[in-house]
Design a protein around this motif. Structure first.
Motif, PDB file in Angstrom:
ATOM      1  N   GLN A  57      34.479 -85.734  70.740  1.00 44.02           N
ATOM      2  CA  GLN A  57      33.442 -86.691  70.370  1.00 44.02           C
ATOM      3  C   GLN A  57      33.354 -87.820  71.389  1.00 44.02           C
ATOM      4  O   GLN A  57      32.252 -88.214  71.800  1.00 44.02           O
ATOM      5  CB  GLN A  57      33.721 -87.261  68.977  1.00 44.02           C
ATOM      6  CG  GLN A  57      32.660 -88.262  68.513  1.00 44.02           C
ATOM      7  CD  GLN A  57      32.938 -88.810  67.122  1.00 44.02           C
ATOM      8  OE1 GLN A  57      33.661 -88.194  66.328  1.00 44.02           O
ATOM      9  NE2 GLN A  57      32.383 -89.975  66.818  1.00 44.02           N
ATOM     10  N   VAL A  58      34.504 -88.361  71.792  1.00 48.10           N
ATOM     11  CA  VAL A  58      34.499 -89.443  72.775  1.00 48.10           C
ATOM     12  C   VAL A  58      33.911 -88.970  74.093  1.00 48.10           C
ATOM     13  O   VAL A  58      33.071 -89.650  74.703  1.00 48.10           O
ATOM     14  CB  VAL A  58      35.922 -89.991  72.982  1.00 48.10           C
ATOM     15  CG1 VAL A  58      35.964 -90.975  74.157  1.00 48.10           C
ATOM     16  CG2 VAL A  58      36.425 -90.673  71.710  1.00 48.10           C
ATOM     17  N   GLU A  59      34.324 -87.792  74.541  1.00 44.95           N
ATOM     18  CA  GLU A  59      33.794 -87.274  75.808  1.00 44.95           C
ATOM     19  C   GLU A  59      32.289 -87.048  75.725  1.00 44.95           C
ATOM     20  O   GLU A  59      31.543 -87.398  76.661  1.00 44.95           O
ATOM     21  CB  GLU A  59      34.507 -85.977  76.177  1.00 44.95           C
ATOM     22  CG  GLU A  59      34.042 -85.348  77.492  1.00 44.95           C
ATOM     23  CD  GLU A  59      34.246 -86.248  78.694  1.00 44.95           C
ATOM     24  OE1 GLU A  59      33.530 -86.052  79.706  1.00 44.95           O
ATOM     25  OE2 GLU A  59      35.097 -87.166  78.647  1.00 44.95           O
ATOM     26  N   ASP A  60      31.816 -86.507  74.628  1.00 45.01           N
ATOM     27  CA  ASP A  60      30.368 -86.289  74.479  1.00 45.01           C
ATOM     28  C   ASP A  60      29.606 -87.613  74.494  1.00 45.01           C
ATOM     29  O   ASP A  60      28.520 -87.708  75.078  1.00 45.01           O
ATOM     30  CB  ASP A  60      30.073 -85.541  73.173  1.00 45.01           C
ATOM     31  CG  ASP A  60      30.484 -84.073  73.228  1.00 45.01           C
ATOM     32  OD1 ASP A  60      30.767 -83.577  74.339  1.00 45.01           O
ATOM     33  OD2 ASP A  60      30.523 -83.435  72.155  1.00 45.01           O
ATOM     34  N   ALA A  61      30.165 -88.630  73.859  1.00 45.62           N
ATOM     35  CA  ALA A  61      29.495 -89.927  73.826  1.00 45.62           C
ATOM     36  C   ALA A  61      29.414 -90.542  75.219  1.00 45.62           C
ATOM     37  O   ALA A  61      28.379 -91.108  75.611  1.00 45.62           O
ATOM     38  CB  ALA A  61      30.228 -90.870  72.872  1.00 45.62           C
ATOM     39  N   LEU A  62      30.490 -90.430  75.991  1.00 40.41           N
ATOM     40  CA  LEU A  62      30.486 -90.992  77.336  1.00 40.41           C
ATOM     41  C   LEU A  62      29.606 -90.182  78.277  1.00 40.41           C
ATOM     42  O   LEU A  62      28.944 -90.739  79.168  1.00 40.41           O
ATOM     43  CB  LEU A  62      31.918 -91.089  77.868  1.00 40.41           C
ATOM     44  CG  LEU A  62      32.853 -91.994  77.051  1.00 40.41           C
ATOM     45  CD1 LEU A  62      34.249 -91.987  77.650  1.00 40.41           C
ATOM     46  CD2 LEU A  62      32.310 -93.409  76.957  1.00 40.41           C
ATOM     47  N   ARG A  63      29.579 -88.870  78.077  1.00 44.31           N
ATOM     48  CA  ARG A  63      28.688 -88.043  78.889  1.00 44.31           C
ATOM     49  C   ARG A  63      27.223 -88.384  78.628  1.00 44.31           C
ATOM     50  O   ARG A  63      26.383 -88.300  79.527  1.00 44.31           O
ATOM     51  CB  ARG A  63      28.925 -86.553  78.597  1.00 44.31           C
ATOM     52  CG  ARG A  63      30.103 -85.945  79.299  1.00 44.31           C
ATOM     53  CD  ARG A  63      29.870 -85.838  80.819  1.00 44.31           C
ATOM     54  NE  ARG A  63      28.701 -85.001  81.105  1.00 44.31           N
ATOM     55  CZ  ARG A  63      27.692 -85.411  81.881  1.00 44.31           C
ATOM     56  NH1 ARG A  63      27.697 -86.616  82.423  1.00 44.31           N
ATOM     57  NH2 ARG A  63      26.666 -84.600  82.099  1.00 44.31           N
ATOM     58  N   ALA A  64      26.909 -88.795  77.415  1.00 40.28           N
ATOM     59  CA  ALA A  64      25.534 -89.185  77.115  1.00 40.28           C
ATOM     60  C   ALA A  64      25.113 -90.375  77.976  1.00 40.28           C
ATOM     61  O   ALA A  64      23.958 -90.456  78.420  1.00 40.28           O
ATOM     62  CB  ALA A  64      25.396 -89.516  75.630  1.00 40.28           C
TER      63      ALA A  64
END
Length: 424
Positions: A94-101
Motif C-alpha cells: 500500500q505504501v509503495e503504491d501510494a508513493l508511486r502515484a
C-alpha cells in the motif's frame, strides 16, 4: 488554522503562508490564487525504472543558479508520520503504491515534485534484531548540551516543489483528502498505515526575496536585505562546499543506496543579528574574519560562486583567529569537520516562520550520523578561546528539536525491515 489575510501579503508570501497552514482549505485557496496565473505542472512517469534508485538523488533533476550551484525547490513540507498498523506485506504494498502515484503524477524535478521518506530509530526498534553494521543510525541525543526534545515518531516525509500547490496537493492526497494528483485519479493512499503527527508538521522556503517578505513578524527585522535568500541573509549550498550525493550514500550492505538524514529545528535571534551587528561583523561570524577584511562576500554572498571561500589556510587559522582576533566564522569552524579536505554533509536546509517565529529546519544528509555529530561539534567551537557572541553564529541559533532518519533506497522505502536479507 486560520487562513492568512490575502490583502496584507504579496502573492508569493501568501502562497508560502498557505503551505505553512496546510489542509484542504489552504489548498483550495492556493488553487484559487493560481486561477489567474495557471501553472502547468509537468507529469511524472509510468516507468519506475526511469527514476533514480536512490530516494535522495535530487541534484541531477533540480535547477541551477547562474554559477552552477544546485537550487533547492522553493517550498518544503516535512510531514511527521506515526505507524498505525504493524508492518506487513500488504501494508508495504500500500505504501509503495501510494508513493508511486506521486511519481506518476509529478515529474521528478523542482517543477514537479521531489520527495523522500525516512525512518527513525524508534521505527526500527519494533523489530527483532538490529540494523546492519553498515547503517549508523543512533537515537538522537543532545550535542554540546543543546536540545533534549527528539523526533520519536516513526517516519518523516519530505515534500519539495517550486509550486506550493504541489506540496499541499501531495500531502492531502496521500491522506485521503483529495481525489487527484495533478489531474490523475488517486487509487491508493497512506490511510490505515500511517497517521500524520500534525503538531510535528514543519514547513519552509528557499529563495531570494522570500525572507524579506516576513518583516511583519515580530522576530524578522526590516533591515533584512530585500534580496536575501535565507533568513540570516546569505547564500549557501555552494557546490564545492557540499558533499556530492555519492559521498553521502551508504555503499555496502543490505541498505546500499540509502543515506542517513538529520533534521534540527532551530530558532533564530535575527534582531540582534541584523540590528546590533554590522555587515562586517556578520560576514566575520558567518564565514571568517578574512572574508570580511577582503570584502569577499558582498551583501548576500553574491561575490561567492561555487565555494564559500574556505581555503585550507583559512580553516587552519581558526584557533589563531579565536585567540588573536577574538572572532571566528561559522563556516570556518564547521569546515574543520571535513575529511581529506572534502565536506561530508549534503545540506538541504530551509528557512521557516512556523508558529510565526523565524528559524531554520537544518536538514543534512550523510553516510552515517556520526559524521553529522563530528561536524556539529566542530561548528560549536567549544575548544576555542572566544566569547559566545563572537563564536560564529552559536549565539544566534537555538536548537529546539532533533531527529535522525534512515532514508532507504527506493526499492526499500516502503516499511523496511531492520535487515532486508533476513525474514522479519
Amino acid at each position: 488554522m486560520t487562513l492568512p489575510d490575502r490583502s496584507a501579503l504579496s502573492r508569493r508570501d501568501y502562497l508560502r503562508a498557505l503551505v505553512a497552514v496546510g489542509g484542504a482549505s489552504a489548498l483550495s485557496a492556493c488553487l484559487s490564487e493560481n486561477d489567474d496565473e495557471a501553472v502547468d505542472v509537468p507529469s511524472g512517469t509510468d516507468d519506475p525504472d526511469s527514476l533514480p534508485s536512490r530516494q535522495h538523488a535530487w541534484n541531477e533533476f533540480l535547477s541551477r543558479d547562474d554559477d552552477g550551484n544546485v537550487q533547492l525547490p522553493e517550498h518544503h513540507v516535512l510531514v511527521a508520520l506515526s505507524l498505525s498498523t504493524e508492518p506487513s506485506d500488504d501494508a508495504r504494498a500500500q505504501v509503495e503504491d501510494a508513493l508511486r502515484a506521486l511519481e506518476r503524477a509529478y515529474e521528478w524535478s523542482n517543477e514537479g515534485l521531489v520527495f523522500t521518506i525516512g525512518y527513525t530509530p524508534a521505527y526500527f526498534d519494533r523489530f527483532d534484531g538490529s540494523l546492519p553494521d553498515s547503517v549508523d543510525l543512533p537515537d538522537p541525543e543532545p550535542i554540546v548540551g543543546d536540545a533534549d526534545r527528539f523526533d520519536e515518531f516513526d517516519a518523516i516525509l519530505h515534500l519539495a516543489s517550486d509550486h506550493p500547490e504541489v506540496t499541499l496537493e501531495a500531502e492531502q492526497g496521500l491522506f485521503g483528502e483529495r481525489d487527484e494528483f495533478n489531474g490523475r485519479g488517486i487509487e491508493t493512499d497512506l490511510t490505515g498505515v500511517f497517521e500524520r503527527v500534525d503538531e510535528r508538521r514543519r514547513t519552509g522556503f528557499v529563495g531570494a526575496g522570500l525572507p524579506a517578505n516576513h518583516t511583519d513578524l515580530d522576530g524578522v527585522p526590516e533591515s533584512i536585505p530585500d534580496e536575501a535568500p535565507s533568513l540570516m541573509g546569505f547564500r549557501s549550498g555552494f557546490a564545492e562546499s557540499q558533499a556530492p550525493e555519492d559521498r553521502v550514500t551508504i555503499a555496502e550492505g543490505p541498505f546500499a543506496g540509502a543515506t542517513t538524514q538529520h533534521v534540527s529545528s532551530m530558532g533564530l535571534n535575527l534582531r540582534q543579528w541584523f540590528e546590533q551587528d554590522s555587515q562586517h561583523q556578520r560576514v566575520q561570524k558567518m564565514f571568517s574574519p578574512e572574508h570580511a577584511e577582503e570584502n569577499a562576500v558582498g551583501t548576500t554572498g553574491e561575490k561567492l560562486t561555487t565555494t564559500n571561500g574556505l581555503t585550507d589556510e583559512r580553516i587552519a587559522a581558526t584557533e589563531a583567529d579565536a585567540s588573536d582576533r577574538g572572532v571566528v566564522g561559522h563556516a570556518q569552524k564547521a569546515a574543520r569537520g571535513r575529511e581529506d579536505g572534502k565536506p561530508p554533509l549534503l545540506r538541504r536546509d530551509f528557512s521557516t516562520v512556523d508558529d510565526d517565529r523565524p528559524g531554520i529546519h537544518f536538514l543534512a544528509l550523510q553516510e552515517g550520523i556520526e559524521e553529522f555529530v563530528r561536524v556539529r561539534q566542530a561548528m560549536e567551537g567549544t575548544d576555542l578561546d572566544v566569547t559566545n557572541l563572537n563564536n560564529g553564529i552559536t549565539g544566534y541559533i537555538f536548537v529546539n528539536r532533533r531527529g535522525n532518519y534512515l532514508v532507504p533506497p527506493r526499492s526499500l522505502r516502503a516499511l523496511p525491515p531492520t535487515n532486508p536479507t533476513e525474514t522479519e
